[in-house]
Design a protein around this motif. Structure first.
Motif, PDB file in Angstrom:
ATOM      1  N   VAL A 142       3.766  -7.136   5.412  1.00 27.78           N
ATOM      2  CA  VAL A 142       4.279  -5.766   5.256  1.00 27.78           C
ATOM      3  C   VAL A 142       3.125  -4.770   5.206  1.00 27.78           C
ATOM      4  CG1 VAL A 142       5.576  -4.189   3.773  1.00 27.78           C
ATOM      5  CG2 VAL A 142       6.399  -6.532   4.116  1.00 27.78           C
ATOM      6  N   ASN A 143       2.084  -5.113   4.455  1.00 23.63           N
ATOM      7  CA  ASN A 143       0.926  -4.224   4.376  1.00 23.63           C
ATOM      8  C   ASN A 143       0.272  -4.025   5.743  1.00 23.63           C
ATOM      9  OD1 ASN A 143       0.901  -3.429   1.685  1.00 23.63           O
ATOM     10  ND2 ASN A 143      -0.263  -5.219   1.016  1.00 23.63           N
ATOM     11  N   THR A 144       0.250  -5.072   6.547  1.00 27.37           N
ATOM     12  CA  THR A 144      -0.313  -4.956   7.890  1.00 27.37           C
ATOM     13  C   THR A 144       0.495  -3.963   8.727  1.00 27.37           C
ATOM     14  OG1 THR A 144      -1.182  -7.216   7.859  1.00 27.37           O
ATOM     15  CG2 THR A 144      -0.875  -6.213  10.009  1.00 27.37           C
ATOM     16  N   VAL A 145       1.814  -4.051   8.655  1.00 31.15           N
ATOM     17  CA  VAL A 145       2.669  -3.116   9.397  1.00 31.15           C
ATOM     18  C   VAL A 145       2.422  -1.685   8.933  1.00 31.15           C
ATOM     19  CG1 VAL A 145       5.051  -2.427   9.878  1.00 31.15           C
ATOM     20  CG2 VAL A 145       4.442  -4.843   9.859  1.00 31.15           C
ATOM     21  N   ILE A 171       0.849  -1.177   0.000  1.00 31.05           N
ATOM     22  CA  ILE A 171       0.000   0.000   0.000  1.00 31.05           C
ATOM     23  C   ILE A 171       0.894   1.239   0.000  1.00 31.05           C
ATOM     24  CG2 ILE A 171      -1.958  -1.129   1.111  1.00 31.05           C
ATOM     25  CD1 ILE A 171      -1.064   0.073   3.763  1.00 31.05           C
ATOM     26  N   PRO A 172       0.479   2.330  -0.619  1.00 31.61           N
ATOM     27  CA  PRO A 172       1.318   3.534  -0.675  1.00 31.61           C
ATOM     28  C   PRO A 172       1.468   4.182   0.693  1.00 31.61           C
ATOM     29  CG  PRO A 172      -0.586   3.711  -2.161  1.00 31.61           C
ATOM     30  CD  PRO A 172      -0.785   2.499  -1.345  1.00 31.61           C
ATOM     31  N   PRO A 224       0.336  14.003  -9.595  1.00 35.19           N
ATOM     32  CA  PRO A 224       0.466  13.100  -8.446  1.00 35.19           C
ATOM     33  C   PRO A 224       0.972  11.718  -8.835  1.00 35.19           C
ATOM     34  CG  PRO A 224      -1.830  13.274  -9.102  1.00 35.19           C
ATOM     35  CD  PRO A 224      -1.074  14.289  -9.919  1.00 35.19           C
ATOM     36  N   ASN A 225       1.756  11.129  -7.935  1.00 37.82           N
ATOM     37  CA  ASN A 225       2.169   9.736  -8.087  1.00 37.82           C
ATOM     38  C   ASN A 225       2.371   9.133  -6.704  1.00 37.82           C
ATOM     39  OD1 ASN A 225       5.482   9.806  -7.757  1.00 37.82           O
ATOM     40  ND2 ASN A 225       4.657  11.677  -8.651  1.00 37.82           N
ATOM     41  N   SER A 226       2.154   7.834  -6.597  1.00 37.60           N
ATOM     42  CA  SER A 226       2.170   7.157  -5.302  1.00 37.60           C
ATOM     43  C   SER A 226       3.515   6.492  -5.061  1.00 37.60           C
ATOM     44  CB  SER A 226       1.067   6.098  -5.241  1.00 37.60           C
ATOM     45  OG  SER A 226      -0.203   6.685  -5.407  1.00 37.60           O
TER      46      SER A 226
END
Length: 295
Positions: free
Chosen positions: A255-258, A135-136, A237-239
């Motif tokens: 990783v996304n959870t963290v 996730i960004p 814009p860019n992520s």
């Protein structure tokens, strides 16, 4: 791009005929976690057994990743890498940084040189065919940096109204005129060989504004309080997100959870402190009650 073995496994096409796929489904083995386990350990388990996290990053781009006066890495990307290590080992120092150029980010992942890339990586559909993005954690864009005192213009609206009287400086590249033209189509553009030279031109009032990544502009304002001001308008814009090697949903999900809980939950104070330190942005405390990300 040829389909990887890992990609075939994720989609149930490698080593399973129609009968095998049906049997697997009947046994409940077609979940992402089960498929990953069937082809070997998750990277999450391998990292835990190794005892340290290996992160690909850079060292020359503040406020993302750069060295302090003592040669120690710091920046927003470095903070995120240490947060991962803290959640893995309860020790933010158990991370090994592999310094690399931007062009090495994808190769270092697919050759297993690093566990994850945390290096201001812009999410694109093309790159997403080679790596899997988290996730960004930041929305980048370009903006105009102005002198807070003694400059001709105080904000973007004044520059837009001035039309062809405005001169914008920026680092030389083939897209500079196009980028400036998207916001100020009548402005003149001066190209310089480096960001430092562009900034010097602004300080000398040879240009009215300096085109920079918004994160770099915020960093400069943090470093020299009262000298510069953002024009108040950002565009293109860019992520930014981290990236992992495809085919390991257990590692990606962890990783996304963290990251998610750093933005919304238990590690919010750590994440907010980094945003404040590197960008001067005060993040609002997540609302208690119904999770606002699902509202």
């Amino acid at each position: 791009m040829d389909e990887s073995k890992a990609g075939l496994v994720r989609r149930g096409l490698f080593g399973l005929g129609a009968v095998g796929a049906a049997v697997g489904a009947g046994l409940g083995l077609t979940t992402p976690a089960a498929v990953a386990q069937a082809v070997g350990k998750s990277r999450l388990q391998m990292i835990k057994e190794r005892g340290r996290l290996i992160v690909g990053t850079g060292s020359t781009n503040p406020p993302w990743h750069f060295e302090d006066a003592n040669g120690q890495l710091q920046g927003m990307d470095i903070d995120l890498a240490r947060l991962l290590a803290k959640n893995l080992f309860d020790d933010p120092t158990k991370v090994e940084f592999v310094l690399q150029g931007s062009d090495a980010r994808v190769p270092s992942l697919v050759t297993d040189k690093v566990d994850i890339v945390v290096q201001w990586m812009t999410v694109t559909a093309g790159r997403a065919q080679q790596v899997e993005f988290t996730i960004p954690y930041y929305r980048e864009g370009v903006s105009l940096l102005l002198l807070s005192r003694g400059g001709k213009y105080k904000n973007f609206e004044e520059m837009k109204a001035a039309g062809a009287s405005v001169t914008v400086g920026g680092m030389q590249n083939v897209f500079l005129n196009e980028w400036v033209g998207k916001a100020l189509p009548q402005a003149k553009v001066d190209a310089f060989e480096s960001p430092d030279a562009s900034l010097q031109a602004l300080n000398a009032r040879r240009v009215d504004a300096y085109l920079a990544d918004q994160s770099a502009a915020r960093w400069l304002m943090q470093q020299t309080p009262g000298r510069f001001v953002d024009s108040g308008y950002g565009w293109m814009p860019n992520s930014y997100a981290s990236a992992v090697k495809p085919g390991d949903p257990i590692w990606l999900n962890w990783v996304n959870t963290v990251y998610k809980e750093a933005m919304m939950g238990v590690d919010f104070d750590y994440f907010a402190a980094s945003y404040k330190k590197w960008f001067g942005i005060e993040l609002p405390t997540p609302k208690v009650g119904f999770p606002s990300e699902f509202a």
